[in-house]
Write a protein that holds these residues in place. Structure first.
Motif, PDB file in Angstrom:
ATOM      1  N   GLY A  85       0.845  -1.182   0.000  1.00 41.62           N
ATOM      2  CA  GLY A  85       0.000   0.000   0.000  1.00 41.62           C
ATOM      3  C   GLY A  85       0.883   1.235   0.000  1.00 41.62           C
ATOM      4  O   GLY A  85       1.996   1.211   0.538  1.00 41.62           O
ATOM      5  N   LEU A 139      -3.988  -2.030   2.374  1.00 44.40           N
ATOM      6  CA  LEU A 139      -3.862  -0.866   3.236  1.00 44.40           C
ATOM      7  C   LEU A 139      -5.252  -0.250   3.396  1.00 44.40           C
ATOM      8  O   LEU A 139      -5.750   0.427   2.498  1.00 44.40           O
ATOM      9  CB  LEU A 139      -2.891   0.142   2.634  1.00 44.40           C
ATOM     10  N   THR A 141      -7.907   2.359   4.770  1.00 46.93           N
ATOM     11  CA  THR A 141      -7.812   3.777   5.097  1.00 46.93           C
ATOM     12  C   THR A 141      -9.137   4.305   5.617  1.00 46.93           C
ATOM     13  O   THR A 141     -10.208   3.786   5.294  1.00 46.93           O
ATOM     14  CB  THR A 141      -7.400   4.597   3.862  1.00 46.93           C
ATOM     15  N   PHE A 150      -2.731  -1.763   8.005  1.00 51.15           N
ATOM     16  CA  PHE A 150      -2.171  -2.575   6.934  1.00 51.15           C
ATOM     17  C   PHE A 150      -2.484  -4.018   7.289  1.00 51.15           C
ATOM     18  O   PHE A 150      -1.923  -4.577   8.233  1.00 51.15           O
ATOM     19  CB  PHE A 150      -0.665  -2.347   6.816  1.00 51.15           C
ATOM     20  N   PRO A 167       0.579   1.411   9.856  1.00 48.17           N
ATOM     21  CA  PRO A 167       1.618   1.765   8.877  1.00 48.17           C
ATOM     22  C   PRO A 167       2.654   2.737   9.410  1.00 48.17           C
ATOM     23  O   PRO A 167       3.732   2.861   8.836  1.00 48.17           O
ATOM     24  CB  PRO A 167       0.821   2.367   7.718  1.00 48.17           C
TER      25      PRO A 167
END
Length: 492
Positions: A85, A139, A141, A150, A167
């Protein structure tokens, strides 16, 4: 995909003004970030090239295992880079690239400056903390999924688990084994993919592929698993389900291309407290569909389209020549559409398969990248089936027409002695499919350059002593190299 942090009004205004100053537009009036320099930052040439009809692809090398980064001269970008990611670095003008390294069971973090040049690298999970092979990853978000992590899945047998890694985690945590999530189950898993928040209605839905072959000790074979929590971002208290047909027919090859099948997710009760072997037995008892190695999952991009899910069954053979009964040998890509009113039910169909034209069509599809209009199907050809007629491809599948064609190929240069000396230390590059693709992700919105993707390459035969023990954990002697390339002009 972006991870957002709370910003003061003054800082936000400054960022917006800076973005305006840094952007221009391309020929289609798409904004382009002028800071970004898409060029060959690696000392190595790109290990891939566009196929016939896709000669307009602009391919550059971002990083390879042989590169020395100015901010961390001892860092080695380990071999077998797989799931990854990329995000904005909240602490600089640059970016962060988080990458699984399958064989070293580790996760690296590479810092890129505002031009997108790699400048520093380190490991936020090493082979001690990783414990099992880490293949694909997602990843998650806040902007897209409602939470940040992650998610990297372990794939070294049925007791493997999913890690949820911050992350921004400190390097000091690299050996920490406590970041696994038992509620997401135990299995030989390939990826854990949260569905977007615009279709999740405040819940958490995570699709998990089980990369498991059929055997006498694992008769449920590979599963498509779904984790569901009533709370957005909750990875500890949800329930686990496996996909089955509503008529209880669990045989994969009883489903054929051109037909749709009614399916539902059936609960694996008390999964959080079960062993992988016990989960395996539950799936047998529940008549879950027995897929031949579910290696990756992705969903269609675009507002409200995240219920359209694609996943691979990579395929398996007992001898490289003959299929196992009831299972695909050359591989398949499935399309699953979840019902809006009840996302535990849906329709399943085969949209691509290699068994009807062995060796010339799909060969062991592995990773997937799904955009608004296409599915990019990445092959893992290192099964070395004798009937294979080509190296590992990435295929482009048109979602609307269901037609697909080869899009990207590996650059092996078998007749070039200098190339062979440089990248074929193991001597295995003569075999078709000797290398494989890792993750392919859309980074266009992240870096502000339209139609730009990153692709990882497992260059298995490129081996150097300097690549061994890249994560510093001292638990892995593999010395393969790897590479990340950037591809522009990708159709989305």
């Amino acid at each position: 995909m972006k991870i957002y942090k709370t910003l003061g009004a003054l800082f936000l205004t400054a960022v917006l003004l800076q973005n305006c100053n840094d952007e221009t537009t391309d020929s289609n009036e798409n904004p382009v970030n002028q800071n970004i320099k898409i060029e060959n930052f690696s000392k190595e040439p790109a290990f891939a090239y566009g196929m016939s009809g896709f000669e307009n692809l602009n391919i550059t090398t971002l990083i390879s295992s042989s590169d020395v980064l100015a901010g961390s001269p001892n860092f080695v970008f380990a071999g077998q880079p797989d799931g990854m990611g990329i995000m904005k670095d909240p602490n600089s003008e640059g970016y962060l690239m988080i990458t699984n390294h399958e064989i070293t069971k580790s996760v690296s973090r590479v810092y890129l400056d505002k031009t997108f040049k790699p400048v520093k690298g380190e490991y936020i999970l090493n082979g001690i903390g990783g414990m099992t092979r880490l293949c694909s990853a997602t990843l998650a978000t806040v902007a897209e999924h409602g939470f940040s992590a992650f998610l990297t899945a372990g794939e070294s047998g049925e007791e493997s688990m999913v890690h949820a890694i911050n992350p921004l985690a400190a390097v000091a945590q690299a050996a920490d084994q406590s970041r696994v999530k038992p509620a997401l189950g135990k299995a030989s898993m390939e990826n854990a993919v949260p569905l977007p928040k615009d279709i999740s209605n405040g819940k958490t839905y995570i699709m998990i592929g089980e990369d498991q072959s059929f055997s006498s000790s694992h008769q449920s074979a590979g599963q498509l698993i779904m984790y569901v929590s009533d709370t957005q971002g909750d990875l500890n208290n949800g329930k686990l389900y496996a996909l089955k047909r509503t008529n209880n027919n669990y045989t994969e090859t009883n489903m054929t291309k051109g037909n749709q099948y009614d399916v539902e997710f059936v609960e694996i009760s008390n999964a959080k407290n079960l062993t992988g072997a016990q989960i395996n037995q539950k799936n047998i008892d529940n008549n879950a569909i027995r897929f031949s190695r579910v290696e990756d999952v992705d969903y269609r991009k675009g507002a409200g389209k995240g219920r359209e899910i694609y996943f691979t069954a990579t395929g398996e053979s007992s001898d490289g020549v003959n299929p196992k009964a009831g299972l695909t040998m050359w591989g398949r890509v499935y399309k699953l559409v979840l019902n809006e009113s009840n996302m535990l039910t849906g329709k399943l169909e085969v949209v691509a398969e290699g068994d009807s034209n062995p060796g010339s069509n799909l060969i062991n599809p592995d990773n997937l990248c799904v955009t608004e209009n296409y599915v990019y199907i990445q092959e893992d050809g290192d099964s070395y089936y004798p009937a294979a007629t080509h190296d590992s491809y990435i295929w482009q599948l048109n979602i609307s027409t269901k037609q697909y064609k080869p899009w990207l190929n590996m650059k092996h240069n078998r007749n070039d002695a200098a190339w062979q000396a440089a990248y074929n230390q193991s001597g295995q590059l003569t075999k078709l499919g000797s290398w494989e693709f890792g993750a392919m992700i859309d980074i266009s919105d992240i870096i502000g350059v339209p139609n730009t993707f990153a692709v990882n390459i497992h260059s298995h035969t490129w081996q150097k002593d300097a690549f061994a023990n890249a994560d510093g954990a001292g638990v892995n002697t593999n010395k393969e190299g790897g590479q990340t390339i950037i591809i522009r002009n990708v159709q989305k």
